[in-house]
Design a protein around this motif. Structure first.
Motif, mmCIF file in Angstrom:
data_model
loop_
_atom_site.group_PDB
_atom_site.id
_atom_site.type_symbol
_atom_site.label_atom_id
_atom_site.label_comp_id
_atom_site.label_asym_id
_atom_site.label_seq_id
_atom_site.Cartn_x
_atom_site.Cartn_y
_atom_site.Cartn_z
ATOM 1 N N ASN A 63 44.367 23.287 -49.545
ATOM 2 C CA ASN A 63 44.180 21.878 -49.157
ATOM 3 C C ASN A 63 45.119 21.384 -48.064
ATOM 4 O O ASN A 63 45.122 20.180 -47.772
ATOM 5 C CB ASN A 63 44.306 20.934 -50.367
ATOM 6 C CG ASN A 63 43.427 21.359 -51.520
ATOM 7 O OD1 ASN A 63 42.438 22.043 -51.320
ATOM 8 N ND2 ASN A 63 43.774 20.965 -52.715
ATOM 9 N N THR A 105 43.760 2.882 -56.181
ATOM 10 C CA THR A 105 44.482 3.984 -56.822
ATOM 11 C C THR A 105 45.489 3.361 -57.767
ATOM 12 O O THR A 105 45.606 2.139 -57.831
ATOM 13 C CB THR A 105 45.241 4.828 -55.792
ATOM 14 O OG1 THR A 105 46.324 4.044 -55.275
ATOM 15 C CG2 THR A 105 44.330 5.229 -54.630
ATOM 16 N N ASN A 153 38.259 2.665 -50.977
ATOM 17 C CA ASN A 153 39.589 2.071 -50.906
ATOM 18 C C ASN A 153 39.872 1.374 -49.581
ATOM 19 O O ASN A 153 40.653 0.434 -49.538
ATOM 20 C CB ASN A 153 40.653 3.137 -51.152
ATOM 21 C CG ASN A 153 40.474 3.795 -52.512
ATOM 22 O OD1 ASN A 153 39.767 3.269 -53.361
ATOM 23 N ND2 ASN A 153 41.108 4.924 -52.722
ATOM 24 N N GLY A 157 30.232 13.891 -47.846
ATOM 25 C CA GLY A 157 30.105 14.588 -46.572
ATOM 26 C C GLY A 157 31.204 14.310 -45.568
ATOM 27 O O GLY A 157 31.145 14.807 -44.441
ATOM 28 N N SER A 158 32.214 13.559 -45.963
ATOM 29 C CA SER A 158 33.242 13.192 -44.978
ATOM 30 C C SER A 158 34.320 14.265 -44.842
ATOM 31 O O SER A 158 35.099 14.246 -43.903
ATOM 32 C CB SER A 158 33.898 11.862 -45.354
ATOM 33 O OG SER A 158 34.573 11.963 -46.583
ATOM 34 N N ILE A 159 34.373 15.191 -45.770
ATOM 35 C CA ILE A 159 35.431 16.215 -45.751
ATOM 36 C C ILE A 159 34.848 17.627 -45.664
ATOM 37 O O ILE A 159 35.287 18.439 -44.867
ATOM 38 C CB ILE A 159 36.326 16.104 -47.019
ATOM 39 C CG1 ILE A 159 36.972 14.725 -47.126
ATOM 40 C CG2 ILE A 159 37.378 17.211 -47.057
ATOM 41 C CD1 ILE A 159 38.003 14.401 -46.073
ATOM 42 N N GLN A 207 31.676 12.285 -36.561
ATOM 43 C CA GLN A 207 30.487 12.925 -37.139
ATOM 44 C C GLN A 207 29.351 13.001 -36.129
ATOM 45 O O GLN A 207 28.569 13.947 -36.154
ATOM 46 C CB GLN A 207 30.040 12.169 -38.397
ATOM 47 C CG GLN A 207 30.990 12.435 -39.568
ATOM 48 C CD GLN A 207 30.496 11.849 -40.878
ATOM 49 O OE1 GLN A 207 29.720 10.903 -40.893
ATOM 50 N NE2 GLN A 207 30.959 12.409 -41.981
ATOM 51 N N ASP A 246 40.064 14.578 -57.431
ATOM 52 C CA ASP A 246 38.871 13.738 -57.571
ATOM 53 C C ASP A 246 39.035 12.532 -56.653
ATOM 54 O O ASP A 246 39.112 11.389 -57.101
ATOM 55 C CB ASP A 246 38.736 13.310 -59.040
ATOM 56 C CG ASP A 246 37.421 12.588 -59.302
ATOM 57 O OD1 ASP A 246 36.439 12.876 -58.589
ATOM 58 O OD2 ASP A 246 37.387 11.745 -60.206
ATOM 59 N N ASP A 247 39.087 12.808 -55.345
ATOM 60 C CA ASP A 247 39.447 11.766 -54.375
ATOM 61 C C ASP A 247 38.358 10.709 -54.234
ATOM 62 O O ASP A 247 38.640 9.589 -53.807
ATOM 63 C CB ASP A 247 39.690 12.393 -52.990
ATOM 64 C CG ASP A 247 40.714 13.522 -53.038
ATOM 65 O OD1 ASP A 247 41.451 13.628 -54.029
ATOM 66 O OD2 ASP A 247 40.766 14.309 -52.075
ATOM 67 N N ASP A 248 37.140 11.079 -54.552
ATOM 68 C CA ASP A 248 36.028 10.121 -54.536
ATOM 69 C C ASP A 248 35.838 9.457 -53.186
ATOM 70 O O ASP A 248 35.562 8.258 -53.116
ATOM 71 C CB ASP A 248 36.247 9.047 -55.621
ATOM 72 C CG ASP A 248 35.777 9.539 -56.986
ATOM 73 O OD1 ASP A 248 34.958 10.466 -57.030
ATOM 74 O OD2 ASP A 248 36.238 9.004 -58.009
ATOM 75 N N VAL A 249 35.985 10.217 -52.122
ATOM 76 C CA VAL A 249 35.730 9.632 -50.800
ATOM 77 C C VAL A 249 34.269 9.853 -50.399
ATOM 78 O O VAL A 249 33.499 10.545 -51.089
ATOM 79 C CB VAL A 249 36.710 10.182 -49.729
ATOM 80 C CG1 VAL A 249 38.140 9.696 -50.002
ATOM 81 C CG2 VAL A 249 36.646 11.685 -49.622
ATOM 82 N N THR A 250 33.903 9.241 -49.292
ATOM 83 C CA THR A 250 32.526 9.248 -48.801
ATOM 84 C C THR A 250 31.907 10.655 -48.814
ATOM 85 O O THR A 250 32.527 11.614 -48.354
ATOM 86 C CB THR A 250 32.499 8.720 -47.353
ATOM 87 O OG1 THR A 250 33.403 7.622 -47.258
ATOM 88 C CG2 THR A 250 31.114 8.258 -46.972
ATOM 89 N N LYS A 292 39.318 16.215 -50.734
ATOM 90 C CA LYS A 292 40.145 17.259 -50.131
ATOM 91 C C LYS A 292 41.148 17.800 -51.144
ATOM 92 O O LYS A 292 41.491 18.964 -51.107
ATOM 93 C CB LYS A 292 40.884 16.699 -48.914
ATOM 94 C CG LYS A 292 41.643 17.732 -48.083
ATOM 95 C CD LYS A 292 42.162 17.121 -46.781
ATOM 96 C CE LYS A 292 43.069 18.100 -46.036
ATOM 97 N NZ LYS A 292 42.408 19.282 -45.499
ATOM 98 N N TYR A 293 41.600 16.967 -52.068
ATOM 99 C CA TYR A 293 42.708 17.352 -52.950
ATOM 100 C C TYR A 293 42.330 17.400 -54.418
ATOM 101 O O TYR A 293 42.573 18.387 -55.088
ATOM 102 C CB TYR A 293 43.870 16.390 -52.733
ATOM 103 C CG TYR A 293 44.347 16.354 -51.301
ATOM 104 C CD1 TYR A 293 45.129 17.380 -50.788
ATOM 105 C CD2 TYR A 293 43.991 15.314 -50.435
ATOM 106 C CE1 TYR A 293 45.552 17.365 -49.465
ATOM 107 C CE2 TYR A 293 44.411 15.297 -49.113
ATOM 108 C CZ TYR A 293 45.186 16.325 -48.633
ATOM 109 O OH TYR A 293 45.590 16.315 -47.333
#
Lengths: 426, 426, 426, 426
Positions: free
Chosen positions: C259, A61, A329, A293-295, C376, A287-291, A284-285
């Motif tokens: 969120n 970040t 990250n 399906g994780s959220i 998961q 363009d978090d770009d996390v995995t 979640k918030y």
């Protein structure tokens, strides 16, 4: 680092928990509704997602970046990493390159490496959001939309260069993501910026080979924090129409305002034959770009429900370019990508299990409760046996993440490459 | 680069448009309601905002950074830059340092430089969100909340070191901003993380000198994208209470979920005597850190309305530490800060113009329309003549931005420092 | 309309698809990790959720309401409806009344009706957001926070009246949801409003019997669109602490800004022993009040994960009051509630399946990937066999929604009550 | 209740604070930049905003409604109320009717009443979001998009009826706001719903007289909480293009997801010649429908900046239909509308003061700081003297709200109509 078919099949044999009784149960349950699980296994085995070359190193970040050992330091090493993913999953058989981060010095050699891993070259990505060392023009105030014609021309030429590199490699499409916009009210004339962008895109479009497609990405904000020239699907769609038949909108899951109904956008674009590409990630918030399906895994399923529907019912829409676009990250990038691939296939499988005939009837009768039941029934099904069967069928590891750890892939990569290499990317 | 009082007063004399007739008009208008504009001028002239040492260079995003010439390369140069701001505005008479970016090699010399510019040392900032080269422990998975005691202790010790540096410089407060949190569900045990954080903060609190205050910042997300240990004012307030009397909550305008009513948080904290510090910036989407007042100036006014009310009616609350915390991605940082200071003073002045007596009556009578009229009347007033008068009174430039450009400050800084220096920061 | 045990067991016997082989599979799979599915079946069978009396009619929005036949026209009929839900599920064994909508004319008779259905009286709800015909004071500008003492007293007295009615019925708690706030900046003095609210709540608290609890709800907006006095958990928590030991915060899933990480709030409140009640629903945009689990089932699971953790590890926190608080704008309310109950039990069961020991280890080692895998794995499990077993065990219908339709409940209700009755509610 | 010109001019004469010296100051200041304040006064005096017939009574939320005395009980009385607004402001010279709430029983008489107040008939509004008593078809599951052809036809016919009523009255446009959508995933087939909507709109479009325009409104959510058929400007734009040249998009300020850059949408639509109408209100959270300019006045200014730019530079775009679309939950509706009209004219005037030539230059040079200064200079100007001059010029009250109170309008209306009348609306 290369994982052989033998290693994988040996491991698969040791797999303690058989998934066959579960699979039989699913087969019987869905057969009653006329849904053939074996056909689904086939489709799942065929599904391929491109891995972007920039997703193989640790992400970060603006507050910093925590490095990870064994990152790939060259394009060859990036392809090797994707090779590992593909060997383990048989789902990652394509790479999406980013220029200038991935200019191949020896095209033929690179193609050989890719071929040896069974990897094809998916969409090419241009970069007009950063100034390269010794750049003749700056993108600080925009690229294709810049008020300055020299900057626009420079950015157009860069995109043409990217097409040329892609042609040599065998790619068939160009993805244009524009960071262009403004940080402050007044900074841009919206109409001028839009006109410039349209003209620049048309100019790039015209130089594309006739079998190429252009994907126009949209995003509401970041890195610009007041406005973005291509802020939403409506703008991208308008520009695609202006460019021509082979220009399409690309949907990136993270590029939406809070609470956007993305599946409706997908359905609209497929109805109009204008959805070209799809970038997977989760957030979640912003363009978090996390995995993937994780959220919000249910949202992912709903989107796949529209994609599956469109792939079946919208011949006017082309085959889609699928890509994972996430940032890693705090996880090992390869493990993160394995989790993403798993989540994609789960959502895809669940969507394939939706009883479309029953759904259509319930919709026609406005039986809202039943409509929900039908979707939830598919979603609540544990489809992991289907994935396992699909993978075993195609020679992949039944449990790719477990295999990755068992094979000690990261340890080997660190041994090969050391702890201080750093992959190009964000 | 230093701007002398003579240069400024010479420029002020040349100022073509006199603001005196406008000021008289305001004086008369508000005198009728018992509001003395000259008292307001006095208050505005006294108002001081700290400049953080990291705000003097170009900012950036994870997508990159466009450099700017003449950036300060040392702590001395940073103080020089703030000196320019203070000379032009007489409002920027304090600096907020960030450790380890600003460890003074020669404390005495640094204090001399600061003194020569009329700059005092406001809150010290610790950094436990990045790993420094050769760090013995990593903050990758948290600092004060880390599951690993060694990392927690390392972060605690760092905060104690920061206090010690601050003591030498004459600072009287420590700001703790924690990036700690999780990118994925399950990664953290929320309760364990909160307990660890509370214990770590208490340990730091205990070593603070008796005339020091601790400010505990909160933020909902970024750089962690699933959860943040101190996610909101409620958590910060709870931790402040746990630490002790001299622990306070710090409000940063950009650290809130969409649509949060920040002014209500400010009012609540002041009522409870627990608002310690305030970070100014503005945003449209997330923690955008753009110029104060550039996006939502009315919200800024409403916040100042509560601050002014609290400063008058809440003796239980301490004097506030004010700081600008913005990022300058596409503007000259010093110009950006001048625009921020202007926006802060405008909002402050407008808030001082609110007819509190009439407002109280209208509130008591539930005359909602009149309540709105009273606030809007203050807000719609063009208060720039008040700012000009306050500045002329205190020896600042009547129009600081114009002066900055006329004096060719940036050009001189580039001449002195070159185009390639890069300030520490984000 | 009353469904007998015989009817249900007869139907269960006809249930074509046996769930036993699936259940065995789950038993074996989880036993290996030391998780006993039969214990979970037991817990699921015990779980009881209160149905609010206002959820049995068609809901609506400010744009209107589409009526539904067979709505209950009296408190008795409402209890009958809940009786149906409870007979079908054995999970809906409580009712939450709303005063003045549900003032019983004959307390003894009402208690008999409830008893005959196996229904107890959960939290009582007061209403100070609407003016009743012939009300002596108005809540237009607030109730417990009103600037006018007469309105505050009127609202306080109403809450005391509600407690008295509850005492007669056997309820043990009062839920206070305040709509108080402002539509426009300036309308309220935040500090005065908060002080008034605290004093009013204390006055109500003091009159509660010693075995009663008070639940203080929070909500950021609606029906007020600028500010709400109890806007977030922090404010509710502060007020609970001010009132006393038996005052708690109540979390309604829909009462958060976009969120918000709700599961973290749940964890914090349980750690501090201050989570008293929980209102279930789901939403995409605001306080949409749609069917539980219909939009964000994974978020529901994550919340249950914290609830399960807290129920096991936080003896300082009391047993929770669970309630469904949804609006049924386009569905048969009873079907909607059946879908909500199903979604609640699914999330609860999945949370019970989380391998807490493995999770703790993975968290301690910062194995982020594994933490995610563990959650998961539980979530991806198809737990419907567990629900079926729990229901069969407790004499409920194995498939309640199917049973509801098969028994033709709605048709019968319309026959009994006609198509024009309209239940009290929103 | 009718206010005469004499009453107003008598009151204006008594106006204590002359605004002339302030006006002269503005004249001089802006003349230097080639901006003629007197031309602006002229434009402001000419600006007309339609008042919707449903905005004259107290509004409410799903939680209830607090009534207000003296509400208009008939169309005549609604016109009388608008007559008051127009007499006081000379800005409210049009009404926008809603069918079936405003079906005139005697067209000729209604036209006379309107004429006597100087009121013309702006866009007609249809209502397919509520079922009327004795309706033959229901809109519970949609109108123009309904899966049921009979419901679609019924809704189409209703729109045609509205056009016919409008023709008689002299209106020249139809606004279609569709509530159609779904509360739950799966409820709608997005593609079918969109196709139905397009066909229905085309059918309505075809029956419009040749000098009529159709305005297609969009909204992301409410009253449907999962999806809305026309969810954003992109969808409306697509449908407008499908219908034909005289179909346009209508922008309602409250109909956007959080943080949407609305001014950019306005600019895009005007560039493409497709912005037809504009609904004013303000909001903090959702479609709050509070007084214009009461929450985000700077955003309103930025939007007007684009409107002013487009009106000057986009001959391809038609003249706009302006309307206030707000809800008056806690204010006297007429006072609320007076505050809204004031806020609109202030934003319009500030936008007219923007130094377009200087802005264009600064944009061309990417002088971001200066771009911001130019917009803020206009916005920070106290333009109320311009409004006063414009109103005095056109025979309106210099201070309309003060006049309204001084004339005791509400008291008279209550005397005439009583306290229990209730206007049709939301």
């Amino acid at each position: 680092m290369k994982i052989s078919t033998d290693q994988i099949s040996a491991l698969n044999k040791k797999q303690e928990d058989s998934y066959n009784s579960e699979l039989d149960f699913l087969r019987n349950k869905f057969a009653k509704r006329g849904i053939e699980v074996d056909e689904i296994i086939h489709k799942v085995a065929d599904f391929q997602v491109a891995i972007p070359s920039w997703a193989l190193g640790a992400g970060g970040t603006r507050f910093g970046r925590f490095s990870f050992g064994g990152e790939p330091a060259s394009l060859e090493q990036k392809l090797d990493d994707i090779g590992v993913l593909h060997a383990l999953t048989k789902t990652a058989g394509a790479v999406s390159l980013h220029i200038p981060w991935d200019i191949p010095s020896d095209v033929k050699a690179i193609k050989e490496v890719a071929k040896s891993h069974g990897i094809s070259f998916d969409a090419m990505n241009s970069n007009t959001f950063q100034d390269q060392p010794n750049a003749k023009e700056t993108y600080k105030f925009g690229s294709l939309s810049n008020t300055n014609a020299a900057s626009r021309d420079y950015a157009i030429q860069h995109n043409k260069d990217v097409i040329n590199i892609g042609k040599e490699l065998g790619s068939k499409s160009l993805t244009v993501w524009l960071a262009d916009g403004a940080n402050f009210p007044g900074q841009n004339n919206f109409q001028t910026a839009l006109n410039h962008t349209e003209n620049s895109l048309k100019s790039i479009y015209k130089t594309m080979p006739e079998d190429w497609k252009m994907f126009i990405e949209y995003k509401p904000y970041e890195p610009n924090f007041y406005s973005t020239v291509i802020q939403d699907w409506g703008t991208s769609f308008m520009l695609s129409n202006a460019c021509g038949e082979r220009a399409y909108t690309l949907v990136d899951l993270g590029h939406h305002l809070p609470n956007t109904n993305i599946e409706q956008i997908v359905a609209t674009l497929m109805l109009k034959g204008k959805l070209g590409g799809f970038h997977f990630n989760d957030s979640k918030y912003g363009d978090d770009d996390v995995t993937v399906g994780s959220i919000k895994p249910y949202a992912l399923f709903l989107i796949f429900n529209e994609l599956v529907y469109g792939m079946k019912n919208n011949p006017q829409n082309p085959d889609l370019s699928w890509m994972i676009d996430a940032s890693h990250n705090t996880k090992d990038p390869l493990e993160d990508l394995l989790q993403s691939l798993e989540a994609i296939l789960i959502a895809y499988t669940q969507a394939l299990l939706v009883d479309q005939k029953a759904l259509k009837n319930a919709q026609q009768e406005n039986d809202v409760v039943k409509c929900q039941e039908i979707l939830q029934d598919a979603y609540r099904t544990d489809v992991r046996p289907v994935l396992k069967a699909a993978r075993e069928k195609s020679g992949a590891a039944v449990d790719p993440l477990q295999a990755y750890r068992q094979f000690g892939v990261r340890k080997d990569l660190i041994k090969e490459r050391g702890t201080k290499t750093m992959a190009t990317g964000l």
